[in-house]
Write a protein that holds these residues in place. Structure first.
Motif, PDB file in Angstrom:
ATOM      1  N   GLY A  18       0.796  -1.225   0.000  1.00 12.87           N
ATOM      2  CA  GLY A  18       0.000   0.000   0.000  1.00 12.87           C
ATOM      3  C   GLY A  18       0.822   1.265   0.000  1.00 12.87           C
ATOM      4  N   SER A  19       2.147   1.141  -0.039  1.00 14.91           N
ATOM      5  CA  SER A  19       3.009   2.315  -0.115  1.00 14.91           C
ATOM      6  C   SER A  19       4.359   1.896  -0.655  1.00 14.91           C
ATOM      7  CB  SER A  19       3.181   2.998   1.251  1.00 14.91           C
ATOM      8  OG  SER A  19       4.118   2.306   2.042  1.00 14.91           O
ATOM      9  N   LEU A  20       5.037   2.826  -1.315  1.00 13.31           N
ATOM     10  CA  LEU A  20       6.352   2.526  -1.854  1.00 13.31           C
ATOM     11  C   LEU A  20       7.368   2.306  -0.742  1.00 13.31           C
ATOM     12  CD1 LEU A  20       6.556   4.997  -4.886  1.00 13.31           C
ATOM     13  CD2 LEU A  20       6.490   2.511  -4.973  1.00 13.31           C
ATOM     14  N   LEU A  49       0.624   2.736 -13.126  1.00 18.37           N
ATOM     15  CA  LEU A  49       0.053   1.551 -12.492  1.00 18.37           C
ATOM     16  C   LEU A  49      -0.535   1.864 -11.123  1.00 18.37           C
ATOM     17  CD1 LEU A  49       2.773  -1.127 -13.360  1.00 18.37           C
ATOM     18  CD2 LEU A  49       0.714  -0.496 -14.631  1.00 18.37           C
ATOM     19  N   PHE A  50      -0.068   2.970 -10.507  1.00 20.92           N
ATOM     20  CA  PHE A  50      -0.555   3.352  -9.187  1.00 20.92           C
ATOM     21  C   PHE A  50      -0.760   4.854  -9.119  1.00 20.92           C
ATOM     22  CE2 PHE A  50       1.947  -0.499  -8.584  1.00 20.92           C
ATOM     23  CZ  PHE A  50       1.102  -1.286  -7.820  1.00 20.92           C
ATOM     24  N   VAL A  51      -1.724   5.257  -8.310  1.00 21.90           N
ATOM     25  CA  VAL A  51      -1.915   6.676  -8.011  1.00 21.90           C
ATOM     26  C   VAL A  51      -1.806   6.859  -6.502  1.00 21.90           C
ATOM     27  CG1 VAL A  51      -3.353   7.161 -10.018  1.00 21.90           C
ATOM     28  CG2 VAL A  51      -4.434   6.367  -7.912  1.00 21.90           C
ATOM     29  N   HIS A  55      -4.284   7.434   1.656  1.00 21.75           N
ATOM     30  CA  HIS A  55      -4.017   6.172   2.341  1.00 21.75           C
ATOM     31  C   HIS A  55      -2.749   5.487   1.822  1.00 21.75           C
ATOM     32  CE1 HIS A  55      -7.937   6.608   4.122  1.00 21.75           C
ATOM     33  NE2 HIS A  55      -8.516   6.630   2.931  1.00 21.75           N
ATOM     34  N   GLY A  56      -2.048   6.087   0.869  1.00 19.04           N
ATOM     35  CA  GLY A  56      -0.839   5.481   0.306  1.00 19.04           C
ATOM     36  C   GLY A  56      -0.909   5.458  -1.206  1.00 19.04           C
TER      37      GLY A  56
END
Length: 319
Positions: A18-20, A49-51, A55-56
């Protein structure tokens, strides 16, 4: 650039974490390095692929598509690896362990229980990393600790067995410390001390320690986070910090190990294994080897030897 399995694993880890930042810690890389890798992957896939959100990070529609395909590919590769290992006559035993004292004595007993088998043992600083690697088939089995009521979540397809259901925490301090001469130490008497802990303790020990100290009337000063055992003990010997330790910890020059009065903190040791890569019979032999390795360390601490001998119900069944 072509997509490789490691790229697909990175995408899956980012989604799971949920986070880098958390994903980078699980993968053992830096966050900037993982961010750069993600950008290269996105250039190949043709879009983000992610935004980022409050929340992460969350997968985009393209990310959801890539994730569904990546998980299928990784699952097939895991099944291929597991099948190949199951067909091998004497596959290498790949064991991962948190920094447990019994690991020092384990190899000798493994050689007795599994003669002629190749054995690979690695230590990790994070229980989370261990369980992810076990679930991904990178380890056949792992040994880890849990403190107080904390339970480590295990992936699907994994079996687990408790080796030591309860052991009391001790405190290691300098041999010149004013409390070093006491047979046991009350936690409240350590209110002004500086503590050293392992870099990443996700076995519940840090939370349990803080809670126990608060019940004793103070908040501990957690200043040094050091994974290297010798460096930690040298720091303690110099009188610059104290640390919680397993009661089976061996002697370290310039330090003493003392029990905490009333057992305000206790832990347990568990063994978990991947059912698809480790048979029940080999898991039983691994359990025996780990049990004997633990028993080898009990005499290190006079207090603990008495504590242990008075509680036969805690002893592992090694028959």
């Amino acid at each position: 650039m072509q997509l490789e399995l490691r790229h697909l694993e990175a995408v899956c880890r980012i989604a799971e974490a949920g986070s880098l930042g958390r994903a980078a810690a699980l993968l053992g890389v830096s966050q900037p390095g993982l961010s750069a890798q993600l950008r290269r992957i996105e250039r190949v896939t043709g879009g983000e692929l992610f935004v980022r959100s409050q929340h992460g990070v969350e997968p985009t529609p393209l990310g959801q598509f890539v994730l569904s395909k990546a998980r299928r590919v990784i699952g097939e590769m895991d099944a291929l690896t597991a099948g190949a290992r199951a067909a091998a006559p004497h596959p290498t035993l790949r064991l991962g362990s948190i920094l447990l004292v019994l690991t020092d004595r384990l190899l000798g007993h493994l050689e007795q229980e599994l003669p002629g088998h190749e054995i690979e043992v690695n230590t990790e600083h994070s229980v989370t990393t261990l369980t992810h690697m076990l679930g991904a088939g990178q380890y056949d089995a792992i040994m880890y600790g849990e403190v107080s009521d904390h339970e480590v979540p295990l992936p699907d397809g994994v079996a687990a067995r408790t080796l030591i259901p309860k052991e009391p925490a001790c405190v290691r301090l300098s041999a010149t410390h004013p409390l070093a001469g006491q047979d046991q130490i009350h936690l409240a008497d350590l209110a002004e001390e500086t503590w050293t802990i392992i870099v990443e303790e996700d076995d519940g020990s840090q939370e349990a320690m803080v809670d126990a100290c608060r019940r004793a009337g103070f908040t501990p000063k957690l200043r040094y986070r050091i994974a290297d055992r010798k460096m930690r003990w040298d720091l303690i010997a110099a009188g610059r910090a104290i640390s919680l330790c397993q009661p089976t910890s061996p002697h370290a020059e310039g330090t003493v190990l003392r029990p905490l009065a009333g057992d305000p903190l206790t832990g347990r040791i568990r063994l978990a294994w991947n059912r698809s890569t480790l048979s029940e019979d080999r898991a039983r032999l691994l359990y025996r080897a780990a049990g004997y390795a633990y028993l080898d360390n009990v005499p290190h601490n006079t207090f603990y030897r008495s504590w242990w001998e008075a509680r036969p119900e805690l002893h592992p069944n090694l028959d």
